[in-house]
Design a protein around this motif. Structure first.
Motif, mmCIF file in Angstrom:
data_model
loop_
_atom_site.group_PDB
_atom_site.id
_atom_site.type_symbol
_atom_site.label_atom_id
_atom_site.label_comp_id
_atom_site.label_asym_id
_atom_site.label_seq_id
_atom_site.Cartn_x
_atom_site.Cartn_y
_atom_site.Cartn_z
ATOM 1 N N CYS A 293 33.708 12.835 -10.235
ATOM 2 C CA CYS A 293 34.205 14.168 -9.890
ATOM 3 C C CYS A 293 33.811 15.148 -11.004
ATOM 4 C CB CYS A 293 35.724 14.116 -9.760
ATOM 5 S SG CYS A 293 36.489 15.737 -9.610
ATOM 6 N N CYS B 242 34.749 20.636 -9.564
ATOM 7 C CA CYS B 242 34.252 21.927 -9.081
ATOM 8 C C CYS B 242 35.311 22.665 -8.258
ATOM 9 C CB CYS B 242 33.001 21.713 -8.226
ATOM 10 S SG CYS B 242 33.347 20.804 -6.712
ATOM 11 N N GLY B 243 36.280 21.916 -7.725
ATOM 12 C CA GLY B 243 37.371 22.538 -6.983
ATOM 13 C C GLY B 243 37.027 22.918 -5.545
ATOM 14 N N CYS C 11 36.754 21.060 -2.938
ATOM 15 C CA CYS C 11 37.625 20.355 -1.982
ATOM 16 C C CYS C 11 38.958 21.089 -1.806
ATOM 17 C CB CYS C 11 37.847 18.917 -2.421
ATOM 18 S SG CYS C 11 38.413 18.762 -4.124
ATOM 19 N N CYS D 6 32.233 17.823 -0.839
ATOM 20 C CA CYS D 6 32.219 17.263 -2.201
ATOM 21 C C CYS D 6 30.773 17.010 -2.665
ATOM 22 C CB CYS D 6 33.028 15.970 -2.243
ATOM 23 S SG CYS D 6 32.966 15.196 -3.869
HETATM 24 S S1 SF4 Z 1 34.786 18.547 -4.434
HETATM 25 FE FE1 SF4 Z 1 36.665 17.913 -5.399
HETATM 26 S S2 SF4 Z 1 36.462 15.708 -5.710
HETATM 27 FE FE2 SF4 Z 1 34.414 16.521 -5.271
HETATM 28 S S3 SF4 Z 1 33.577 16.902 -7.296
HETATM 29 FE FE3 SF4 Z 1 34.488 18.831 -6.635
HETATM 30 S S4 SF4 Z 1 36.615 18.728 -7.440
HETATM 31 FE FE4 SF4 Z 1 35.769 16.681 -7.559
#
Ligand code: SF4
Ligand code: SF4
Length: 483
Positions: free
Chosen positions: A350, A353-354, A356, A399
């Motif tokens: 992970c 990146c936020g 999700c 993601c």
């Molecule tokens: S989408 Fe969510 S789980 Fe995937 S890398 Fe970004 S923060 Fe992490």
């Protein structure tokens, strides 16, 4: 959000040929396993009850073809657990001879209790995918003000409900009227996505009931999830730990309404359903197929483009991946998604990146949930509302690290349930131990008290005897003195 995968939009419903054999699981989505009431070698008719149980969550299992029972044994079905429930296999006699059935044509004069019993005996469960028994929901509907008929397809690509409404708008509306009569609700709302114009028009033109409203909602994946649908239709927010019925709302899938029509007006128990076969096929279609027929029975009719296939039951987002087409179609099989096998992307760490967090339709924090789920800290994950996750996989899709987030959440939920079950068992054992200790102590005390009482009584008796003896001695002395 994902745009809809709609390659069966205009496809008509094809009646699949009668299967040569059906395999009918005795364990349905919810409730206990049904007990067979037929034996190997028995002849059965279509619609005949072949297994049942007293469990209030269960409905009887019906033969979906006429023929001979050839096996009662454990078989593989499409389920994440990989467990093999007991199934009854019937070999077709090719005649499709039906059992005599009960029709309730004047349902308005029939009491809700009688109709609910009839619906249960007809084997009807929610056909939207969750498989919750319809009669159980209806039994709790006494104080409901609104009946919501969910005509939104639960996932991109699934078009079986749309096809059903286009083919049977009149029957669907009558099914809704029956459900309205049973629930006693003031109004019914049929919620349909705005890309299903033909289905909407068909219902709109036929509907003469002022208590039934047909409402279009934006076509957006997850808008059909029960609590999200209620919020968008009625602006009522159902808390995480509550059910819609506690707020006077009852939700039923549109195919369930049609199944209710079939059972009540036509006397047909649930022995078939409409299944979308989509994905990379030459002729993706909606098939009306007998329950218990194999996936292969209809997938081959849709002409998959390549072999071998990746097969998923229930749509491309939330479906269950399967390894074979030799699995039985069940009441909850709304779609079979076939695809060319593609290499899975490598899962990476992970990167926080936020992304999700921004797409979750129920406002959860998947990034945070993932952290706790990964470390099996289900307590913490639960405190971040893990149980509200509808496993839609929207977070997976965005993601960049290709983390199968929803899989982690499914696992964490199961783990939490198991931990709770184990804790409950430990608690029950502790209570039983403490009660045993208390009972032993109580018996000991009671026995000691009883012994003490007996001792006292004996003493009294003995002292009574002494007095008696003294009286006798005094009398003898008195006689002697007289003499
Ligand atoms: S989408 Fe969510 S789980 Fe995937 S890398 Fe970004 S923060 Fe992490
Ligand atoms: S799978 Fe769960 S956490 Fe992920 S977006 Fe859907 S509801 Fe939110």
């Amino acid at each position: 959000m994902l745009s809809a995968f709609k390659n069966t939009t205009d496809a008509k419903i094809i009646i699949a040929p009668l299967p040569e054999k059906v395999v009918l699981p005795l364990q349905q989505r919810i409730g206990a396993e049904a007990n067979p009431c037929v034996a190997v070698g028995d002849k059965v008719l279509t619609g005949q009850i072949i297994a049942q149980t007293q469990d209030q969550f269960c409905t009887p299992i019906h033969a979906s073809i006429s023929g001979t029972v050839v096996a009662i044994n454990a078989q593989t079905i499409a389920h994440n657990s990989g467990l093999k429930p007991k199934c009854i296999s019937i070999k077709s006699d090719g005649k499709d001879e039906w059992i005599k059935s009960t029709i309730i044509s004047d349902f308005q004069r029939c009491s809700p209790a009688v109709l609910i019993k009839h619906i249960q005996q007809s084997g009807i469960i929610g056909l939207g995918g969750a498989g919750f028994p319809t009669h159980t929901k209806l039994t709790k509907a006494a104080d409901c003000h609104t009946l919501i008929i969910n005509a939104t397809e639960c996932e991109p690509g699934i078009m079986c409900d749309d096809a059903l409404i286009r083919r049977n708008p009149r029957e669907t509306l009558t099914g809704v009227e029956i459900l309205l009569h049973i629930s006693g609700a003031d109004q019914a709302i049929i919620a349909i996505e705005d890309d299903k114009q033909q289905a909407y028009q068909a219902l709109f033109e036929l509907n003469k009931n002022h208590n039934i409203n047909i409402v279009q909602i934006p076509t957006k994946y997850t808008s059909g999830a029960e609590k999200l649908l209620i919020k968008s239709l009625l602006n009522i927010e159902i808390p995480i730990d509550k059910y819609a019925v506690e707020y006077g709302i009852i939700c039923q899938n549109v195919a369930t309404a049609k199944a209710v029509f079939d059972a009540v007006i036509e006397g047909r128990p649930l022995v078939s359903r409409i299944v979308t076969v989509t994905g990379e096929c030459v002729t993706p279609s909606n098939f009306e197929v007998r329950l218990g027929a194999s996936f292969a029975h209809i997938v081959n009719l849709a002409q998959p483009q390549n072999q071998p296939l990746a097969v998923r039951m229930g749509g491309m987002m939330m479906g269950v991946d399967t390894k074979t087409l030799e699995l039985p179609i069940c009441k909850i099989t709304n779609c079979i998604f076939v695809n060319n096998i593609k290499a899975k992307p490598v899962v990476q760490e992970c990167i926080r990146c936020g992304q999700c967090n921004q797409v979750c339709p129920v406002g959860l924090l998947p990034q945070q949930l993932y952290w706790y789920a990964k470390n099996s800290d289900t307590q913490k994950a639960t405190s971040y509302n893990l149980s509200s996750c509808i496993e839609c996989r929207c977070c997976d899709v965005v993601c960049p690290s290709h983390i199968p987030l929803a899989q982690y959440f499914t696992f964490a939920k199961k783990l939490h349930q198991q931990t709770e079950r184990e804790q409950a068992m430990v608690e029950r054992s502790r209570e039983r131990f403490e009660y045993r200790e208390y009972r032993l102590q109580r018996n000991k005390t009671e026995r000691a008290e009883m012994m003490e009482k007996k001792r006292t009584e004996l003493k009294q008796k003995m002292s009574g005897n002494k007095t008696q003896k003294a009286k006798i001695a005094a009398a003898i002395t008195r006689v002697k003195n007289k003499k």
